[in-house]
Design an enzyme around this catalytic site. Structure first.
Site, PDB file in Angstrom:
ATOM      1  N   SER A  62     -60.145  31.991  -0.671  1.00 22.66           N
ATOM      2  CA  SER A  62     -61.359  31.261  -0.402  1.00 22.66           C
ATOM      3  C   SER A  62     -61.984  32.255   0.662  1.00 22.66           C
ATOM      4  CB  SER A  62     -61.136  29.899  -0.194  1.00 22.66           C
ATOM      5  OG  SER A  62     -62.344  29.064  -0.075  1.00 22.66           O
ATOM      6  N   ASP A  74     -63.975  27.962 -11.381  1.00 20.43           N
ATOM      7  CA  ASP A  74     -64.184  27.534 -10.168  1.00 20.43           C
ATOM      8  C   ASP A  74     -65.008  26.583  -9.739  1.00 20.43           C
ATOM      9  OD1 ASP A  74     -63.857  27.460  -7.357  1.00 20.43           O
ATOM     10  OD2 ASP A  74     -63.001  29.279  -6.971  1.00 20.43           O
ATOM     11  N   HIS A 132     -60.067  26.114  -7.873  1.00 24.79           N
ATOM     12  CA  HIS A 132     -60.403  27.066  -6.717  1.00 24.79           C
ATOM     13  C   HIS A 132     -58.906  27.157  -5.803  1.00 24.79           C
ATOM     14  CE1 HIS A 132     -62.663  28.564  -3.180  1.00 24.79           C
ATOM     15  NE2 HIS A 132     -62.177  27.727  -2.370  1.00 24.79           N
TER      16      HIS A 132
END
Length: 439
Positions: free
Chosen positions: A231, A357, A386
């Site tokens: 991330s 995502d 995600h």
């Protein structure tokens, strides 16, 4: 002849007919409409999966046609040439994302903590899990077990994650179990450490990671070091790789669910209901993290504005923008984005993103830049959410963790790629003769 009751008579008959329909039927209709609404809101794809015979989705690879990384390493990665099958009861990017830290089965182990001091007096917690600490591990990478021969992987957490986040413990344990030494580089101020300098962690703060990498390389110059970012940690990792270019003492890296362009991501967070929901949740998490160090944030930024913040943009506008002396929040987002530095990456890098995502839009992916750079292979899947990519009926496995392990293992075992990187370090004289300081 005029009908009874005038022009409104047909409507009266229709109304009367509607009253004769049982209430339970209306409730069923409402239930059906609600299910359709939720199905579309959560972008569920279970019906599409069933219609397609539940064949999963192929992995799309973007790379330079002259890429040695693809020829020597990625071409041997079976998972990247197969298909990704999402867990049936998690056939939604939103379910995968929101349940990531709930569904993941967290391994039980204890880290060994090292406190690292940065050049400005800051504190970073390095949490270690050695391969030898995992009792059931008899696996040896390349059949070796000396300190220098055991590869090291640095894991960089996401926005407000730390070494105890379930998905991070999952990859740390998995890599250690398969013969790797692992260290989680927590962001300053996170992981239970205080802020000890006039600086806090932001979305574009990559210099801490750079100092940690150099520190580890100075201490273990013969060890092959790799890195994995997740991330926002992936954004910080790629930004660091692009900023330092050929001077990065890493053999390879993996970026999972990188947001790439924070300015595009900021716009994306304002579009739909679910994106606004994530924006509020992540903004709240940032505020909670800042409250742990209120005194420092109050000195360096606008604490009153931070307390009133409701989104990531608001938080950054009252904190990172002010502390970094940026003219605008958009200027900060441009500076903090890794997409602008992709062409400078000189380390073998695998990037993994899901098109669905819900936090990091695929519109921000620098497709052309990735294709232009021979050191990068970009892998995208239709589904995955995600940093989730749940697979199997039980959802106990995360596909991206298996991909990361396979890629890094193949890269480490490559007769040319890893050796070329180590040779490059020596040619560039990254380490001084006493092997203590970078030149």
């Amino acid at each position: 002849m005029e009908t009874t009751g005038g022009s409104f008579y047909p409507y009266k008959l229709l109304f009367r007919a509607l009253t004769l329909i049982p209430v339970s039927h209306y409730l069923l209709i409402l239930l059906f409409l609600f299910i359709v609404f939720v199905y579309n809101l959560l972008e569920v794809h279970i019906l599409q999966d069933i219609i397609s015979g539940y064949g999963g989705s192929s992995v799309s690879l973007t790379y330079n046609s002259a890429s040695e990384l693809y020829t020597e390493v990625v071409s041997k990665c079976n998972l990247l040439h197969g298909r990704y099958f999402a867990t049936p009861w998690l056939s939604s990017p939103h379910l995968q994302t929101t349940l990531l830290n709930v569904v993941v089965n967290t391994p039980s182990f204890s880290y060994k903590r090292e406190i690292f001091r940065t050049s400005d007096g800051g504190t970073v917690a390095l949490d270690w899990l050695m391969s030898s600490d995992v009792s059931e591990s008899n696996f040896q990478v390349n059949g070796t077990n000396t300190v220098a021969d055991i590869p090291l992987v640095i894991v960089v957490p996401g926005l407000t994650s730390n070494s105890n986040s379930p998905y991070l413990k999952k990859i740390v344990y998995n890599m250690a179990k398969h013969g790797w030494n692992v260290v989680v580089c927590n962001h300053r101020g996170l992981g239970g450490v205080p802020l000890t300098s006039e600086c806090f962690y932001t979305a574009g703060k990559s210099d801490d990671l750079g100092e940690v990498v150099n520190h580890l390389y100075q201490r273990q110059p013969e060890t092959q070091i790799y890195a994995v970012g997740t991330s926002l940690g992936a954004n910080i990792l790629v930004k660091y790789l692009g900023e330092d270019g050929v001077n990065v003492p890493l053999v390879g890296a993996v970026a999972i669910s990188n947001p790439w362009d924070l300015l595009i991501g900021d716009r994306f967070f304002t579009r739909a209901i679910m994106q606004r929901f994530y924006n509020r949740i992540l903004g709240k998490n940032l505020k909670e993290a800042a409250r742990l160090h209120q005194e420092t944030y109050a000195r360096l930024s606008d604490w009153e504005g931070i307390e009133k913040s409701r989104t990531i943009r608001d938080f950054n506008d009252h904190s990172a923008r002010i502390a970094g002396n940026f003219d605008s929040i958009d200027a900060f987002h441009r500076w903090a984005s890794s997409a602008r530095l992709v062409t400078n990456v000189s380390v073998p890098l695998l990037c993994v993103n899901a098109i669905d995502d819900p936090v990091c839009t695929d519109e921000a992916i620098p497709w052309d830049e990735c294709r232009k750079n021979k050191n990068i292979v970009l892998a995208t899947t239709k589904h995955g959410g995600h940093i989730a990519f749940f697979e199997g009926l039980s959802g106990e496995s995360l596909w991206w963790i298996r991909v990361t392990k396979e890629f890094l293992s193949n890269l480490h075992a490559s007769p040319t790629m890893s050796k070329q990187q180590m040779k490059k370090f020596k040619e560039l004289n990254l380490v001084s003769p006493d092997k203590k300081k970078l030149v």
